[in-house]
Enzyme design. Structure first.
Site, mmCIF file in Angstrom:
data_model
loop_
_atom_site.group_PDB
_atom_site.id
_atom_site.type_symbol
_atom_site.label_atom_id
_atom_site.label_comp_id
_atom_site.label_asym_id
_atom_site.label_seq_id
_atom_site.Cartn_x
_atom_site.Cartn_y
_atom_site.Cartn_z
ATOM 1 N N HIS A 30 -12.702 -21.964 -43.419
ATOM 2 C CA HIS A 30 -12.382 -23.226 -44.084
ATOM 3 C C HIS A 30 -12.676 -24.449 -43.224
ATOM 4 C CE1 HIS A 30 -9.689 -24.525 -47.699
ATOM 5 N NE2 HIS A 30 -10.813 -25.218 -47.627
ATOM 6 N N HIS A 62 -2.550 -21.708 -47.179
ATOM 7 C CA HIS A 62 -2.209 -22.434 -45.958
ATOM 8 C C HIS A 62 -2.450 -23.927 -46.149
ATOM 9 C CE1 HIS A 62 -3.647 -18.325 -45.040
ATOM 10 N NE2 HIS A 62 -2.575 -18.311 -44.247
ATOM 11 N N ASP A 67 -9.950 -21.925 -51.154
ATOM 12 C CA ASP A 67 -9.835 -20.798 -50.220
ATOM 13 C C ASP A 67 -9.389 -19.584 -51.020
ATOM 14 O OD1 ASP A 67 -8.971 -18.932 -48.268
ATOM 15 O OD2 ASP A 67 -8.553 -20.545 -46.855
ATOM 16 N N ASP A 95 -3.596 -25.970 -43.581
ATOM 17 C CA ASP A 95 -4.727 -26.406 -42.744
ATOM 18 C C ASP A 95 -4.542 -27.841 -42.275
ATOM 19 O OD1 ASP A 95 -5.729 -23.911 -43.248
ATOM 20 O OD2 ASP A 95 -7.223 -24.555 -44.707
ATOM 21 N N GLU A 102 -13.811 -18.346 -47.182
ATOM 22 C CA GLU A 102 -12.965 -17.291 -46.611
ATOM 23 C C GLU A 102 -13.112 -15.927 -47.286
ATOM 24 O OE1 GLU A 102 -11.246 -17.542 -43.817
ATOM 25 O OE2 GLU A 102 -10.920 -19.698 -43.485
ATOM 26 N N ASP A 153 -5.092 -23.172 -51.582
ATOM 27 C CA ASP A 153 -5.012 -22.422 -50.329
ATOM 28 C C ASP A 153 -3.591 -21.911 -50.121
ATOM 29 O OD1 ASP A 153 -5.339 -21.528 -47.654
ATOM 30 O OD2 ASP A 153 -6.680 -23.183 -47.184
ATOM 31 N N ASP A 175 -8.058 -16.996 -50.116
ATOM 32 C CA ASP A 175 -6.775 -16.398 -49.737
ATOM 33 C C ASP A 175 -5.594 -17.028 -50.472
ATOM 34 O OD1 ASP A 175 -5.789 -18.662 -48.337
ATOM 35 O OD2 ASP A 175 -6.386 -17.895 -46.379
ATOM 36 N N HIS A 205 -9.990 -23.381 -38.246
ATOM 37 C CA HIS A 205 -9.907 -23.378 -39.711
ATOM 38 C C HIS A 205 -8.516 -23.778 -40.204
ATOM 39 C CE1 HIS A 205 -8.461 -18.927 -40.559
ATOM 40 N NE2 HIS A 205 -7.811 -19.472 -39.561
#
Length: 289
Positions: free
Chosen positions: A93, A118, A220, A120, A265, A116, A222, A133
């Site tokens: 990312h 996360h 992303d 980030d 990702e 996402d 994930d 990332h």
């Protein structure tokens, strides 16, 4: 017309393999899907890192990553100048510091929707892992590391008030105050389940498009539940379902405000029968068709 730009980068992540994501997404049938649905495209191939740059304990491989993002910035800028719609395939990312920076510079004022698990939103001081990332959204919103967006003319490329994270469920302790202070809107997976995904994404679109010329979508994979997207380097349980992801993509398409897309990702080393790469293709198609 869609401009497909791949970025073979995994230096921003702790687990290796997402550098093969662009190839995995193509192999899963992206170009065939676009063609069958009458979507014109050009495939510009992949950008590759030039190894040998400096590294730091709190910013691993930062010089190599910054160099690659600078080249991505120029490629996306050229794509926009030719009237194309950039579709950037990652890679980890950290590539968003190149792609979104280019889109923001070109249009001067954009919002961003960051789908996402996360946030980030670390910088070189708050990071626990040193993995770059985990820093791009922070850099794009002018919260550092500034070196990640040094290829752009200004430090704060996206107003944090127009930045929205959707599906978050693994935020570092140090990121919470940074997000709140900056004014980034975060819709956790709990918010998704409480409010419903359609309500969340429509609110996200309203925030990201408020006073802007459009939205950069940085997706992303994930963000998805590992049961439906096993091929990711940093899986987090209790993620988005396929149905929720399709609502996100369909609402983004219907908004007619999307200017550009990252899909990042995908890790084919960890995938099972290419299900994650195929899902990435379907999500891209639903945002474009």
């Amino acid at each position: 017309m869609i401009d497909i730009i791949g970025v073979q980068l995994d230096l921003g992540a702790s687990k290796k393999g997402v550098n093969m994501g662009p190839g995995a997404i193509r192999f899963a049938g992206l170009c065939d899907l676009l063609e069958k649905n009458g979507i014109a495209f050009e495939d510009e191939g992949d950008l590759l890192p030039i190894f040998g740059g400096k590294t730091l304990p709190n910013m691993h491989y930062y010089e190599t990553i910054n160099d690659l993002n600078g080249r991505l910035f120029r490629e996306v800028t050229d794509s926009l100048k030719r009237g194309m719609f950039p579709l950037v395939l990652g890679g980890d990312h950290s590539i968003a510091a190149g792609s979104a920076a280019a889109v923001s510079t070109y249009y001067e004022n954009i919002g961003i929707i960051w789908v996402d698990a996360h946030a980030d939103f670390n910088d070189e001081h708050s990071t626990v892992t040193g993995n770059v990332h985990g820093m791009p959204l922070s850099a794009l919103c002018g919260q550092g590391p500034d070196s990640m967006v040094s290829h752009a003319a200004k430090v704060c490329l996206i107003n944090p008030k127009n930045a929205v994270i959707v599906g978050a469920r693994d935020i570092d302790e140090a990121e919470y105050p940074r997000l709140k202070e900056a004014g980034v809107t975060v819709f956790s997976i709990e918010d998704v389940r409480e409010k419903g995904i359609e309500s969340v994404i429509k609110e996200a679109i309203a925030i990201a498009s408020n006073g802007t010329k459009g939205i950069h979508v940085s997706y992303d994979i994930d963000s998805m539940d590992p049961d439906v997207a096993p091929g990711v380097g940093t899986p987090v349980a209790n993620g988005l379902t396929k149905e929720e992801a399709f609502v996100i993509t369909d609402c983004l398409k219907a908004s007619k405000k999307v200017l550009s897309i990252d899909m990042v990702e995908v890790n084919p080393i960890l995938d099972v029968q290419s299900v994650t790469a195929k899902l990435a293709c379907e999500l891209i198609l639903r945002m474009l068709k």
